[in-house]
Design an enzyme around this catalytic site. Structure first.
Site, PDB file in Angstrom:
ATOM      1  N   ASP A   1       0.832  -1.204   0.000  1.00 54.65           N
ATOM      2  CA  ASP A   1       0.000   0.000   0.000  1.00 54.65           C
ATOM      3  C   ASP A   1       0.869   1.257   0.000  1.00 54.65           C
ATOM      4  O   ASP A   1       1.863   1.341   0.726  1.00 54.65           O
ATOM      5  CB  ASP A   1      -0.854  -0.039   1.279  1.00 54.65           C
ATOM      6  CG  ASP A   1      -1.959   0.985   1.290  1.00 54.65           C
ATOM      7  OD1 ASP A   1      -2.837   0.904   0.422  1.00 54.65           O
ATOM      8  OD2 ASP A   1      -1.944   1.868   2.175  1.00 54.65           O
TER       9      ASP A   1
ATOM     10  N   GLU B   1       1.759  -0.380  -4.992  1.00 56.07           N
ATOM     11  CA  GLU B   1       0.755   0.635  -5.299  1.00 56.07           C
ATOM     12  C   GLU B   1       1.490   1.964  -5.309  1.00 56.07           C
ATOM     13  O   GLU B   1       1.778   2.535  -4.257  1.00 56.07           O
ATOM     14  CB  GLU B   1      -0.358   0.669  -4.238  1.00 56.07           C
ATOM     15  CG  GLU B   1      -1.468   1.608  -4.661  1.00 56.07           C
ATOM     16  CD  GLU B   1      -2.133   2.416  -3.555  1.00 56.07           C
ATOM     17  OE1 GLU B   1      -3.189   3.007  -3.798  1.00 56.07           O
ATOM     18  OE2 GLU B   1      -1.579   2.469  -2.425  1.00 56.07           O
TER      19      GLU B   1
HETATM   20  C1  GLC Z   1      -4.240   2.994  -0.584  1.00 54.46           C
HETATM   21  C2  GLC Z   1      -5.457   2.123  -0.505  1.00 54.46           C
HETATM   22  C3  GLC Z   1      -6.607   2.970  -0.107  1.00 54.46           C
HETATM   23  C4  GLC Z   1      -6.325   3.557   1.253  1.00 54.46           C
HETATM   24  C5  GLC Z   1      -5.008   4.309   1.263  1.00 54.46           C
HETATM   25  C6  GLC Z   1      -4.531   4.586   2.658  1.00 54.46           C
HETATM   26  O1  GLC Z   1      -4.351   3.933  -1.571  1.00 54.46           O
HETATM   27  O2  GLC Z   1      -5.644   1.464  -1.720  1.00 54.46           O
HETATM   28  O3  GLC Z   1      -7.814   2.274  -0.101  1.00 54.46           O
HETATM   29  O4  GLC Z   1      -7.346   4.428   1.639  1.00 54.46           O
HETATM   30  O5  GLC Z   1      -3.985   3.571   0.652  1.00 54.46           O
HETATM   31  O6  GLC Z   1      -4.048   3.412   3.238  1.00 54.46           O
END
Ligand code: GLC
Length: 559
Positions: free
Chosen positions: A222, A283
């Site tokens: 994440d 991500e």
């Molecule tokens: C990432 C996740 C999202 C979350 C954010 C904070 O972007 O995919 O859903 O709100 O991180 O952890």
């Protein structure tokens, strides 16, 4: 021009290309909305286990589970209070082990979400930090700073939270006086760790090992472009039109800082200690494909989500450009390109591809949004878009419910919304609840078979009865049947491990390429396109004779 995974790195020709993650189709499970065995209205791990046969039948190679670790659920589990336990709403560690074993028995790999940028404010470390003095080792695990202004009454800088409002919160010290401020890129319940602190780094290496020892095949990481913040925390004002996660913006002091690469190198080494091909997927929302490719250099992560592809409009020229660039840039570092159209943070592509107004990532759509999509056009484009995506070489991600053609739920009542974005912007941004509604399994059952009590943490629309999996399973023209055919043909023709050769002569509004024995033609224009000879093995929609209508993709195998 032909692209293969070795293009820009001839020395990689002898490198293994057989690791599963190079070609896998990975299905994202958002556990709270997938299937609810306990009947409390929130999905759970036994719910996942109960539906593994459905995923096997669909034909995916792996699943990625969004967070199920212990959490107060202020951001749907992306606020973790204990990284080594399952939250009781999702089950137990034993339920996790059973789910993992069930998936492995069926040949399905399992990736879990790991949230290293921040914890929940309920994490024991943050609770200790609050009780400890400024400058203490407990505070040094997070980013605490004295405030600006005469009495420290102003935040240390001007940064704005991804979810709206400021990025700092002031604490009350143990003696009751107003004290320091802590940084939170997201909600104030999600304090950012200080990743320059070796103790934080050691803790996360240990957390990786905890899940690797249990047998997971990898991690979706994440906010992998966060973690390290620019020295001195300089002021920064983002473009109000930009996506909330960074997107196109360059020079953001809290995204994409070079120091993060050291962390990924450490993590790469941890995974390499384990047998089998374990993988890390980033991500990372970054300005360019080339920058994202830096996250997947040979000693860093294995994959990164291709958000540039996801954010590309339904436009043939733009798609050709992003595909060419992605294949080139990822090949240059010896990594596969990934492809993705939907996830739990973006408007579902069966709606997004027919929006007629700009909609930055994170804004969501609701009753008052401009440019609402026509659902018929949206679904037709989504089917064509997925048919194009699953023919591309590399690895693809699917998001639960897209195989049913689910649209974004636009008319959720205000009082049902739960995304912190909605609250922190006082309703100015709808946020992401519309893509998170529990999915329909059975048309004639409570909560469409999500559970057997009828409870659902977000209300399901009445129109979803006809989209339920049991209805679609019997219909050869359904979106579910299309996904099954695409995945079966993709596997049969080895498209994930293939290479792409663009085909000319179909006009500007057509995306046409060959991958091995399969010719793929996607017509994004208004006029019908003549198909070449060969057998149509999959079609995203009806076509007549040799004429391919608008918003339709076909796969043709050599006759
Ligand atoms: C990432 C996740 C999202 C979350 C954010 C904070 O972007 O995919 O859903 O709100 O991180 O952890």
């Amino acid at each position: 021009m032909t692209f293969t995974q070795q293009d820009a790195r001839p020395e990689l020709e002898s490198a293994p290309v057989s690791e599963w993650w190079r070609t896998a189709v990975i299905y994202q499970i958002y556990p709270r909305s997938f299937a609810d065995a306990s009947g409390d209205g929130l999905g759970d791990l036994p719910g996942v286990t109960a539906h593994l046969d459905d995923l096997k039948e669909l034909g995916v190679d792996a699943i990625w589970l969004s967070p199920f670790q212990r959490s107060p659920q202020k951001d749907a589990g992306y606020d973790v209070a204990d990284y080594r336990d399952v939250d009781p709403i999702f089950g137990t560690l034993a339920d996790f082990d059973a789910m993992l074993a069930g998936a492995h028995e069926r040949g399905i790999r399992v990736i879990v979400d790991l949230v290293p940028n921040h914890s929940s404010d309920q994490h024991v470390w943050f609770q200790e930090a609050l009780k400890s003095a400024p400058g203490s080792p407990e505070r040094a695990r997070y980013i605490f700073r004295d405030g600006a202004g005469e009495n420290g009454e102003l935040p240390p800088n001007n940064w704005e939270s991804v979810f709206g409002g400021g990025m700092w919160k002031r604490v009350t010290e143990a003696d009751g006086t107003p004290g320091q401020w802590y940084l939170h890129i997201f909600d104030e319940s999600q304090p950012d760790f200080d990743w320059t602190n070796p103790e934080v780094r050691a803790e996360f290496r240990d957390i990786l090992r905890f899940w690797l020892d249990r047998g997971v095949d990898g991690f979706r990481v994440d906010v992998a472009h966060g973690l390290i913040k620019a020295a001195g925390l300089p002021d920064f004002t983002p473009d109000p039109e930009g996506g909330s996660m960074g997107g196109d913006a360059a020079g953001v002091p809290y995204w994409g800082q070079p120091g993060v690469h050291e962390v990924w190198r450490e993590w790469h080494e941890v995974l390499a200690e384990y047998d089998g091909d374990r993988a890390l997927c980033a991500e990372a929302w970054l300005p360019t494909v080339a920058q994202t490719a830096l996250w997947v250099r040979p000693d860093e992560m294995h994959q990164a989500f291709n958000f540039h592809y996801l954010e590309t409009k339904w436009d043939a020229e733009a798609l050709r450009a992003v595909i060419t660039e992605s294949l080139h840039e990822y090949a240059a570092v010896g990594a596969p390109s990934t492809w993705v159209l939907s996830n739990h943070d973006v408007v579902r592509h069966a709606s997004r591809l027919a929006l007629t107004a700009e909609n930055p990532q994170g804004a969501g759509i609701g009753p008052k949004s401009p440019g609402k999509p026509d659902p018929v056009t949206g679904l037709q484009r989504a089917r064509a878009a997925t048919s194009l995506m699953l023919a591309l070489p590399g690895s693809s991600y699917l998001y639960q419910g897209e195989e049913l053609g689910l649209p974004e739920v636009i008319d959720l009542p205000d009082d049902a919304r739960q995304d912190p974005t909605w609250f922190r912007t006082e309703g100015e941004r709808y946020g992401r609840d519309g893509c998170r509604v529990p999915i329909p399994w059975t048309a004639d059952a409570p909560a469409y078979g999500f559970n057997d009590t009828g409870a659902a943490w977000l209300p399901q629309p009445a129109e979803w009865a006809e989209l339920a999996r049991d209805v679609q399973r019997e219909d050869p023209a359904s979106t579910l049947s299309l996904y099954r055919s695409l995945l079966a043909e993709r596997r049969a023709h080895g498209l994930g491990a293939g290479s792409l050769e663009w085909l000319d002569g179909y006009g500007d509004d057509v995306v046409a390429f060959r991958n091995g024995a399969v010719t793929v033609i996607a017509n994004l224009g208004d006029t019908a396109v003549e198909l070449p000879d060969g057998d149509v093995v999959v079609a995203s929609g009806p076509w007549e004779g040799a004429s391919l209508p608008t918003d339709t993709t076909v796969w043709i195998a050599a006759a």
